[in-house]
Design a protein around this motif. Sequence first.
Motif, mmCIF file in Angstrom:
data_model
loop_
_atom_site.group_PDB
_atom_site.id
_atom_site.type_symbol
_atom_site.label_atom_id
_atom_site.label_comp_id
_atom_site.label_asym_id
_atom_site.label_seq_id
_atom_site.Cartn_x
_atom_site.Cartn_y
_atom_site.Cartn_z
ATOM 1 N N SER A 148 5.671 -1.444 8.743
ATOM 2 C CA SER A 148 4.779 -0.747 7.808
ATOM 3 C C SER A 148 3.764 -1.631 7.302
ATOM 4 C CB SER A 148 5.602 0.173 6.670
ATOM 5 O OG SER A 148 6.431 1.035 7.576
ATOM 6 N N ILE A 149 4.228 -2.690 6.764
ATOM 7 C CA ILE A 149 3.146 -3.698 6.172
ATOM 8 C C ILE A 149 2.453 -4.547 7.204
ATOM 9 C CG2 ILE A 149 4.705 -3.509 4.258
ATOM 10 C CD1 ILE A 149 5.540 -6.619 4.615
ATOM 11 N N GLN A 150 2.751 -4.740 8.246
ATOM 12 C CA GLN A 150 2.040 -5.830 8.933
ATOM 13 C C GLN A 150 0.453 -5.883 9.202
ATOM 14 O OE1 GLN A 150 3.223 -5.739 13.373
ATOM 15 N NE2 GLN A 150 2.907 -3.284 13.683
ATOM 16 N N LEU A 183 -9.808 -0.734 3.171
ATOM 17 C CA LEU A 183 -8.683 -1.429 2.595
ATOM 18 C C LEU A 183 -7.457 -0.768 2.834
ATOM 19 C CD1 LEU A 183 -7.780 -3.579 0.248
ATOM 20 C CD2 LEU A 183 -8.351 -1.756 -1.404
ATOM 21 N N THR A 184 -6.591 -1.469 3.223
ATOM 22 C CA THR A 184 -5.142 -0.728 3.549
ATOM 23 C C THR A 184 -4.126 -1.323 2.424
ATOM 24 O OG1 THR A 184 -5.852 -0.660 5.926
ATOM 25 C CG2 THR A 184 -3.419 -0.620 5.524
ATOM 26 N N VAL A 185 -3.497 -0.457 1.856
ATOM 27 C CA VAL A 185 -2.682 -0.854 0.727
ATOM 28 C C VAL A 185 -1.306 -0.485 1.231
ATOM 29 C CG1 VAL A 185 -1.892 -0.830 -1.817
ATOM 30 C CG2 VAL A 185 -4.383 -0.842 -0.849
ATOM 31 N N ALA A 186 -0.247 -1.030 1.069
ATOM 32 C CA ALA A 186 1.017 -0.892 1.362
ATOM 33 C C ALA A 186 2.082 -0.625 -0.008
ATOM 34 C CB ALA A 186 1.834 -1.636 2.548
ATOM 35 N N VAL A 187 2.626 0.465 -0.372
ATOM 36 C CA VAL A 187 3.476 0.543 -1.390
ATOM 37 C C VAL A 187 4.849 0.431 -1.032
ATOM 38 C CG1 VAL A 187 3.960 2.148 -3.371
ATOM 39 C CG2 VAL A 187 1.702 2.156 -2.350
ATOM 40 N N LYS A 235 1.592 -11.746 2.442
ATOM 41 C CA LYS A 235 0.583 -10.871 1.886
ATOM 42 C C LYS A 235 0.244 -11.037 0.591
ATOM 43 C CE LYS A 235 0.600 -8.227 5.957
ATOM 44 N NZ LYS A 235 -0.510 -7.847 6.621
ATOM 45 N N PRO A 236 -0.887 -10.785 0.285
ATOM 46 C CA PRO A 236 -1.223 -10.752 -1.289
ATOM 47 C C PRO A 236 -0.679 -9.609 -1.715
ATOM 48 C CG PRO A 236 -3.091 -10.010 0.170
ATOM 49 C CD PRO A 236 -2.135 -10.560 0.972
ATOM 50 N N PHE A 237 -0.110 -9.628 -2.917
ATOM 51 C CA PHE A 237 0.732 -8.534 -3.804
ATOM 52 C C PHE A 237 0.515 -8.660 -5.277
ATOM 53 C CE2 PHE A 237 3.183 -12.073 -3.076
ATOM 54 C CZ PHE A 237 4.038 -12.240 -4.477
ATOM 55 N N GLY A 238 0.674 -7.502 -5.740
ATOM 56 C CA GLY A 238 1.093 -7.417 -7.300
ATOM 57 C C GLY A 238 2.123 -6.211 -7.474
ATOM 58 N N ALA A 239 2.461 -6.307 -8.785
ATOM 59 C CA ALA A 239 3.532 -5.295 -9.105
ATOM 60 C C ALA A 239 3.165 -4.100 -10.148
ATOM 61 C CB ALA A 239 4.628 -6.172 -9.865
ATOM 62 N N VAL A 240 3.752 -3.004 -9.796
ATOM 63 C CA VAL A 240 3.686 -1.817 -10.656
ATOM 64 C C VAL A 240 4.954 -1.488 -11.272
ATOM 65 C CG1 VAL A 240 3.093 0.491 -11.112
ATOM 66 C CG2 VAL A 240 1.707 -0.834 -9.757
ATOM 67 N N LEU A 241 4.942 -1.463 -12.603
ATOM 68 C CA LEU A 241 6.322 -1.476 -13.417
ATOM 69 C C LEU A 241 6.093 0.045 -13.794
ATOM 70 C CD1 LEU A 241 6.470 -4.586 -15.598
ATOM 71 C CD2 LEU A 241 7.290 -4.287 -13.539
ATOM 72 N N ASN A 242 7.280 0.799 -13.401
ATOM 73 C CA ASN A 242 7.301 2.169 -13.678
ATOM 74 C C ASN A 242 8.408 2.464 -14.509
ATOM 75 O OD1 ASN A 242 6.725 4.993 -13.174
ATOM 76 N ND2 ASN A 242 8.313 4.851 -11.440
ATOM 77 N N LYS A 243 8.352 3.749 -15.239
ATOM 78 C CA LYS A 243 9.134 4.111 -16.011
ATOM 79 C C LYS A 243 9.425 3.281 -17.336
ATOM 80 C CE LYS A 243 11.871 6.118 -12.219
ATOM 81 N NZ LYS A 243 13.146 6.117 -11.596
#
Length: 293
Positions: A181-183, A6-10, A214-222
């Motif tokens: 980077s995300i390809q 599994l390759t995850v791009a941040v 691309k499938p994706f989701g969000a991380v909410l920081n701070k």
Amino acid sequence: MADKPLTVAVLSGKGGTGKTLVSVNLAAAAGDAVYLDCDVEEPNGHLFFKPEAAEEETVAVKIPQIDTALCTGCRKCVEFCAFHARAFTGNHPMLFDEVCHSCGGCALLCPAGAIRETDKAVGTVFSGVSDGVDVYTGRLNIGEASGIPVIKRLLSKIPNSGNRPVFIDCPPGSACAVMESIQDADFCVLVAEPTIFGAHNLAMVYELVSLFHKPFGAVLNKCQAGENPSETFCLEHRIPILGRIPFDAELGALNAEGGIAARENERYRALFGSLLEQIGKEARHEAASDSQR
């Protein structure tokens, strides 16, 4: 996905949102993983991992050189180059190597055979190991126009098989280096801050991953109490919220000292472990949906 890791791009729309914080801690939470720092203009993941047994590899591109003794001054190379890297001053040929795209076309086209290609170093890839995580760091040489050759070399380090997850720490923004980077990523994590500016930058990377399908989701920081424009954007656009990282003095201190929270703090080990599970779940769901289409 079963045949390859599994390759995850941040990603993040700008620097400073917590992209490296998330990617480093996800790799640390995974334990046995691969981390690629593709933010080649300002890499800093290695400051946290402090990898051992570091090795260094030079990244070079092909640059054309003209043998003036053979050059007839026909200027076919100038007419061919779409990037205006070729010119003549009188009858003296010139190359602007900072805009040369190393396509090799001028060398193939030259009727006099006056053009040959030589290597030009544009950056470095450093590799090492940190508690089971293979750490690869790209660094672009000062003054170089494009980090894509270094990023390509970094991405070649992704294993073709196995179960070790791969985490790509992308450059900030949504320009060409991020696209590169995300390809090959299976899943993209969009990191956003709880501000109007943060929501604007989240919209930039949301548009990018949508264009790339691309499938994706969000991380909410701070995250703090009160209004969160980035969360509102996610809800309006039906973006899965994978997790929330609080605005926390302890985490800030750990990060400022170059510590990896998932290794040093049980609470954050659980948080990033849960985030890793959620990413895996979303990625498997998307893969299953694709197979049914």
